[in-house]
Design a protein around this motif. Structure first.
Motif, mmCIF file in Angstrom:
data_model
loop_
_atom_site.group_PDB
_atom_site.id
_atom_site.type_symbol
_atom_site.label_atom_id
_atom_site.label_comp_id
_atom_site.label_asym_id
_atom_site.label_seq_id
_atom_site.Cartn_x
_atom_site.Cartn_y
_atom_site.Cartn_z
ATOM 1 N N SER A 214 0.860 -1.188 0.000
ATOM 2 C CA SER A 214 0.000 0.000 0.000
ATOM 3 C C SER A 214 0.901 1.244 0.000
ATOM 4 O O SER A 214 2.108 1.143 0.245
ATOM 5 N N GLN A 239 -0.783 2.414 -10.351
ATOM 6 C CA GLN A 239 -2.200 2.672 -10.116
ATOM 7 C C GLN A 239 -2.485 2.840 -8.617
ATOM 8 O O GLN A 239 -3.372 3.601 -8.218
ATOM 9 N N THR A 240 -1.718 2.145 -7.758
ATOM 10 C CA THR A 240 -1.889 2.288 -6.297
ATOM 11 C C THR A 240 -1.639 3.742 -5.890
ATOM 12 O O THR A 240 -2.357 4.306 -5.053
ATOM 13 N N ASP A 243 -4.573 5.963 -7.238
ATOM 14 C CA ASP A 243 -5.797 5.748 -6.445
ATOM 15 C C ASP A 243 -5.692 6.414 -5.073
ATOM 16 O O ASP A 243 -6.663 6.971 -4.572
ATOM 17 N N TYR A 244 -4.511 6.352 -4.460
ATOM 18 C CA TYR A 244 -4.321 6.956 -3.133
ATOM 19 C C TYR A 244 -4.541 8.475 -3.208
ATOM 20 O O TYR A 244 -5.125 9.082 -2.314
ATOM 21 N N GLN A 246 -6.269 10.294 -5.440
ATOM 22 C CA GLN A 246 -7.558 10.812 -5.938
ATOM 23 C C GLN A 246 -8.410 11.364 -4.794
ATOM 24 O O GLN A 246 -8.605 10.696 -3.778
#
Ligand code: SF4
Length: 472
Positions: A214, A239-240, A243-244, A246
């Motif tokens: 993470s 992408q991790t 996404d974090y 956003q």
């Protein structure tokens, strides 16, 4: 033609203002984070020279090191702490800088706040007058800790002069075993490469082990790059990362976010990117790891014995002897079973919500050993609020932990949270130097917050893998 540059060199080139004849680069700084300890002298320099802050909108301040974590009532009992707090308030007001102070729920440890607010983004250059600025590299930025005189330089010019380091790719592949955390991975890397191993390098952490972490775990890894001597450490954005980020306050919204996300991903080192050095490790070599000495490289897997002096290289023997003497340990003994006096869960390495959730999961239904003082210090007011919304504070308090306000606390002990005398502290922080936790003779054992939780309950260093019902 494909770009063979790694992420570090792409970001460095994008921020280069000029290259000096001597080879140094004048680098533009995208984000300057400041705090109360290393900024007062810098503002005095600006005043003396009648300078203003070049980019106040790229400068964000918070307060963390000196903040008491039991009561934040002003004025602070410590006159020097109160002076530093008043100075940053005055300086930020006068120079037009946003200050996340104690009245602002976004306040917290500078390296927790930056990512939490979305100030930290891939492709940026980030500096702060604190060694553990390397934390922000988890997002694929160049994040470098600077000294007080550099803080003044950056405030006045938003640039600084640096020599370009080489880049070493530190690859770890494979799945971590149960009870092994990001903290163990970085302690293991430092143990293998040494505290001087990274001197002259930036570390790119790559491989499937980091891919599946993470963002909070990646921050733990990058946070301690500096402890391995590296100028900074980073992980390629994926992408991790996107996404974090956003929805975070300082991150672009809507179509701008889509555009930013594509650009962030494009910065990652490609398959044919070149490095000055590559080292590789396997995740299954790593077990729960604990420091036994006075540098973060002096660590062992929990089932391993401490080194024997005559079995290490001659030039390391003096430091090993000094560390064993200071710590009151014997060569060849096990670290398991070492009695502790204090358990500290906190610091910019391990005070985020996932750290607190995991520690709470472990302590639930248990009691802290009667001879141990145990404290949990969230990394920011928002982490604290989230933890309380989930009832984690009740779990910690029921087990006998003290639940504190956000701040650096016992990591550096520039506040009332200090070791006393020869106390031994199981600590989720990042440095075990002599005197680091406030007592010149105090002893620090670095480990993951989960291992701190287990040590608090057992009253001594223990193997999380042998702790009833914890592993899933
Ligand atoms: S928690 Fe420790 S390492 Fe992190 S910013 Fe505070 S004093 Fe520095």
């Amino acid at each position: 033609m494909s770009d063979k540059r790694n992420l570090f060199n792409k970001v460095w080139d994008l921020h280069t203002v000029q290259t000096l004849p001597g080879g140094q680069t004048q680098l533009f700084v995208g984000l300057h984070l400041i705090h109360e300890v290393t900024s007062p002298q810098a503002f005095e320099i600006l005043r003396d020279r009648k300078l203003s802050v070049a980019f106040p909108e790229r400068t964000i301040a918070t307060v963390d090191h000196i903040v008491p974590t039991s009561s934040q009532a002003r004025p602070f009992l410590d006159g020097l702490a109160e002076q530093m707090m008043s100075a940053i308030e005055k300086n930020c007001a006068e120079f037009g800088i946003t200050l996340l102070d104690l009245k602002d729920e976004r306040q917290g440890i500078v390296h927790v706040v930056g990512p939490e607010q979305g100030l930290t983004q891939p492709g940026m250059t980030i500096v702060c007058g604190d060694s553990h600025t390397s934390t922000h590299g988890a997002f694929g930025s160049i994040a470098i800790g600077i000294g007080t005189s550099n803080v003044a330089e950056v405030l006045a010019t938003q640039t600084m002069f640096l020599s370009r380091p080489k880049v070493r790719r530190v690859v770890v592949n494979g799945e971590l075993a149960s009870g092994v955390y990001a903290k163990d991975v970085i302690l293991y890397i430092i143990q293998q490469l040494g505290v001087q191993g990274g001197v002259g390098y930036a570390y790119e952490f790559a491989g499937t082990t980091f891919d599946s972490m993470s963002m909070e775990e990646r921050m733990t890894v990058c946070n301690m790059s500096i402890e391995g001597g590296a100028r900074c450490g980073y992980i390629n954005p994926d992408q991790t990362t996107v996404d974090y980020l956003q929805g975070r306050s300082f991150v672009p919204k809507g179509a701008d976010f889509e555009r930013a996300g594509k650009w962030w991903l494009s910065l990652a080192s490609g398959e044919d990117a070149q490095f000055d050095d590559v080292v590789e490790f396997r995740a299954d070599e790593i077990e729960p790891t604990v420091t036994w000495g006075i540098t973060p490289a002096q660590s062992v897997g929990i089932s391993q014995p401490l080194p024997k002096v005559n079995e290490v290289a001659a030039d390391e023997q003096r430091l090993i002897r000094e560390a064993l003497d200071f710590m009151g340990l014997k060569e060849g003994q096990s670290i398991k079973g070492t009695k502790i006096d204090v358990a500290f869960i906190g610091s910019c390495t391990n005070s985020r919500i996932s750290d607190l959730r995991e520690a709470a999961r472990i302590v639930e239904g248990h009691r802290v050993s009667p001879h141990v003082k145990a404290i949990v210090v969230p990394g920011s007011q928002l982490v604290r609020k989230q933890a309380m919304a989930e009832g984690l504070h009740k779990i910690f308090e029921a087990a006998g932990f003290e639940w504190r306000e956000a701040g650096c606390s016992m990591c550096l002990a520039m506040n009332p949270d200090k070791l006393q005398g020869r106390e031994v502290c199981a600590s989720s922080s990042n440095r075990n130097f002599k005197g680091r936790q406030g007592s010149p003779t105090g002893r620090t054992l670095l480990m993951s917050p989960a291992m701190v939780a287990v040590a608090a309950i057992e009253g001594h260093v223990a193997d999380i893998r042998e702790f009833a019902g914890v592993l899933v």
